[in-house]
Design a protein around this motif. Structure first.
Motif, PDB file in Angstrom:
ATOM      1  N   MET A   1      16.559  10.436 -16.085  1.00  0.00           N
ATOM      2  CA  MET A   1      15.203  10.695 -15.602  1.00  0.00           C
ATOM      3  C   MET A   1      15.094  10.494 -14.095  1.00  0.00           C
ATOM      4  O   MET A   1      14.239  11.074 -13.437  1.00  0.00           O
ATOM      5  CB  MET A   1      14.219   9.968 -16.472  1.00  0.00           C
ATOM      6  N   GLY A   2      16.030   9.742 -13.545  1.00  0.00           N
ATOM      7  CA  GLY A   2      16.189   9.729 -12.092  1.00  0.00           C
ATOM      8  C   GLY A   2      15.147   8.942 -11.308  1.00  0.00           C
ATOM      9  O   GLY A   2      15.105   9.037 -10.090  1.00  0.00           O
ATOM     10  N   HIS A   3      14.311   8.150 -12.018  1.00  0.00           N
ATOM     11  CA  HIS A   3      13.287   7.403 -11.263  1.00  0.00           C
ATOM     12  C   HIS A   3      13.917   6.261 -10.477  1.00  0.00           C
ATOM     13  O   HIS A   3      14.746   5.514 -10.986  1.00  0.00           O
ATOM     14  CB  HIS A   3      12.243   6.841 -12.238  1.00  0.00           C
ATOM     15  N   ILE A   4      13.543   6.146  -9.223  1.00  0.00           N
ATOM     16  CA  ILE A   4      13.957   5.002  -8.399  1.00  0.00           C
ATOM     17  C   ILE A   4      12.686   4.319  -7.916  1.00  0.00           C
ATOM     18  O   ILE A   4      11.756   4.981  -7.458  1.00  0.00           O
ATOM     19  CB  ILE A   4      14.774   5.458  -7.156  1.00  0.00           C
ATOM     20  N   SER A   5      12.652   2.997  -8.005  1.00  0.00           N
ATOM     21  CA  SER A   5      11.423   2.290  -7.634  1.00  0.00           C
ATOM     22  C   SER A   5      11.077   2.552  -6.179  1.00  0.00           C
ATOM     23  O   SER A   5      11.960   2.764  -5.343  1.00  0.00           O
ATOM     24  CB  SER A   5      11.593   0.786  -7.853  1.00  0.00           C
ATOM     25  N   GLU A   6       9.781   2.462  -5.902  1.00  0.00           N
ATOM     26  CA  GLU A   6       9.303   2.662  -4.533  1.00  0.00           C
ATOM     27  C   GLU A   6       9.910   1.596  -3.621  1.00  0.00           C
ATOM     28  O   GLU A   6      10.318   1.843  -2.506  1.00  0.00           O
ATOM     29  CB  GLU A   6       7.789   2.516  -4.559  1.00  0.00           C
ATOM     30  N   GLU A   8      12.732   0.057  -3.857  1.00  0.00           N
ATOM     31  CA  GLU A   8      14.129   0.349  -3.523  1.00  0.00           C
ATOM     32  C   GLU A   8      14.223   1.549  -2.594  1.00  0.00           C
ATOM     33  O   GLU A   8      14.972   1.543  -1.615  1.00  0.00           O
ATOM     34  CB  GLU A   8      14.932   0.590  -4.802  1.00  0.00           C
ATOM     35  N   SER A   9      13.412   2.581  -2.889  1.00  0.00           N
ATOM     36  CA  SER A   9      13.486   3.803  -2.073  1.00  0.00           C
ATOM     37  C   SER A   9      13.162   3.510  -0.622  1.00  0.00           C
ATOM     38  O   SER A   9      13.654   4.180   0.278  1.00  0.00           O
ATOM     39  CB  SER A   9      12.495   4.851  -2.561  1.00  0.00           C
TER      40      SER A   9
END
Ligand SMILES: Cc1ncc(COP(=O)(O)O)c(C=O)c1O
Length: 382
Positions: A1-6, A8-9
């Motif tokens: 799903m490729g979600h990366i936390s804000e 971390e981003s």
């Protein structure tokens, strides 16, 4: 799903990490960029590591073996004049892990750490990772990169600030804070009931000055957490062993956090750390003398070629003003790497007030430093 936390981003991609890869893959690049000793760990420690490796296969207690904590407390009492007992000590997987445990233990969400910029690149992202607020005060070249205590006082928020962070000797400026200034910082912390996190990673790499630990001042053992490491003094970066000494309640909290991050520092490294603390100082002194020789050369040469550089009294960095040649330190470093194959670190890696400066590391053989500077001279004349 490729979600990366804000969260971390938004972490900055470190230029240093990219440089590590470039330098490792390109043998023709001269690196004046890296923040680790070019020396190997002293031989008696490596020999000892081979002997004790069989005893290193288990976890240790989270805060480290008692024998290590006792040896560290003894060292801090004797060399740094800090009042402490083993209960005041936590060993960690490098001091870097302990900063994270420290911020996590001292700050609630949106509480502040007041810290200098330019500063070591890990502090700001670590504070943000625990949802704290890094509040920067500017260090200035014209003050020789010293803290201005009036500026420091001004940015403290009575309600929100919980920690003042200082770093002496400093990465990236090489500045060493003297006793009088440290006393002013100590007074500010006491007046406002704040912790001081004192990063003393380079305490042994000091030239023409004396290192003073703010934690040694009368009564300051209740306010100061002193962070030191085996990485720089003993050229033990790869063993990942650091320690912190502070008020017992905070050290207990940090131990709890540390248990969930790394569980415990590497057992083998701790055994070597105990041995390191019993080594004669000559092993450190030999490295320090060589850094000093390089320091004198690099600072003189940088100033001669037009890169104004204050004389650093500690660590192994020179921090130079590039403003007559370029406004953007990232572009300057990139262009120097592409055109002359010399790797340096842009000042912006050390916070927004590092713009206009470049950090040169002299943890590199003198011959390479000479060659690198010849290339930089050519680059500036283009
Ligand atoms: C000022 C400073 N503090 C802390 C560290 C982290 O050291 P370690 O995690 O190896 O103990 C470094 C590493 O370069 C540093 O420059």
């Amino acid at each position: 799903m490729g979600h990366i936390s804000e969260r971390e981003s938004e972490l900055p991609d470190t230029v240093v990490n990219k440089l590590l890869c470039i330098v490792a893959e390109n043998k023709d690049v001269i690196s004046l960029s890296l923040g680790e000793p070019d020396f190997t760990t002293p031989k008696p420690l490596l020999d000892y590591a081979k002997k004790v490796i069989d005893k290193s296969t288990h976890y240790s207690p989270t805060a480290g073996y008692s024998e290590l904590k006792e040896a560290i407390a003894k060292k801090l009492r004797k060399e740094n004049k800090i009042k402490c007992e083993p209960d005041n000590i936590i060993a960690g997987t490098g001091s870097q892990e302990l900063f994270m445990a420290g911020f996590s233990s001292a700050l609630d969400v949106t509480e502040e750490v007041v810290l200098p910029s330019p500063c070591y690149l890990a502090y700001i992202p670590q504070i943000e990772l625990v949802n704290g607020i890094p509040k920067l005060f500017q260090l200035k070249e014209e003050d020789n990169w010293n803290i201005n205590s009036d500026e420091l006082k001004k940015i403290i928020d009575k309600k929100k600030t919980k920690v003042i962070l200082i770093n002496t000797p400093s990465n990236p400026t090489g500045n060493v804070l003297d006793r009088k200034l440290l006393e002013e910082v100590a007074d500010i912390a006491v007046e406002n009931d704040l912790y001081i996190f004192a990063d003393e990673a380079y305490e042994k790499l000091i030239y023409d000055k004396k290192h003073v630990s703010i934690g040694s001042f009368n009564g300051m053992e209740d306010y100061v957490v002193t962070f030191q490491t085996f990485s720089k003094s003993y050229a033990m970066c790869g063993f990942r062993l650091g320690y912190a000494c502070g008020p017992k309640k905070l050290i207990e909290a940090m131990t709890k956090v540390s248990h969930y991050i790394t569980l415990a520092p590497p057992s083998l490294s701790q055994l070597i750390g105990i041995k390191a603390l019993s080594l004669p100082q000559i092993y450190i002194e030999k490295m320090r003398k060589e850094y000093d020789r390089r320091r004198k050369y690099i600072v003189k040469r940088l100033n001669e070629i037009g890169l104004k550089t204050a004389t650093p009294n500690g660590a192994f960095y020179a921090f130079s003003n590039i403003k007559p040649f370029a406004q953007n330190s990232y572009k300057f470093a990139n262009s120097l790497l592409t055109k002359q194959k010399v790797a340096v670190v842009p000042g912006t890696e050390f916070g927004k007030y590092g713009e206009g400066y470049i950090r040169f590391s002299y943890a590199t053989d003198l011959k390479l430093i000479e060659k690198g500077l010849d290339k930089i001279e050519k680059f500036l004349k283009r």
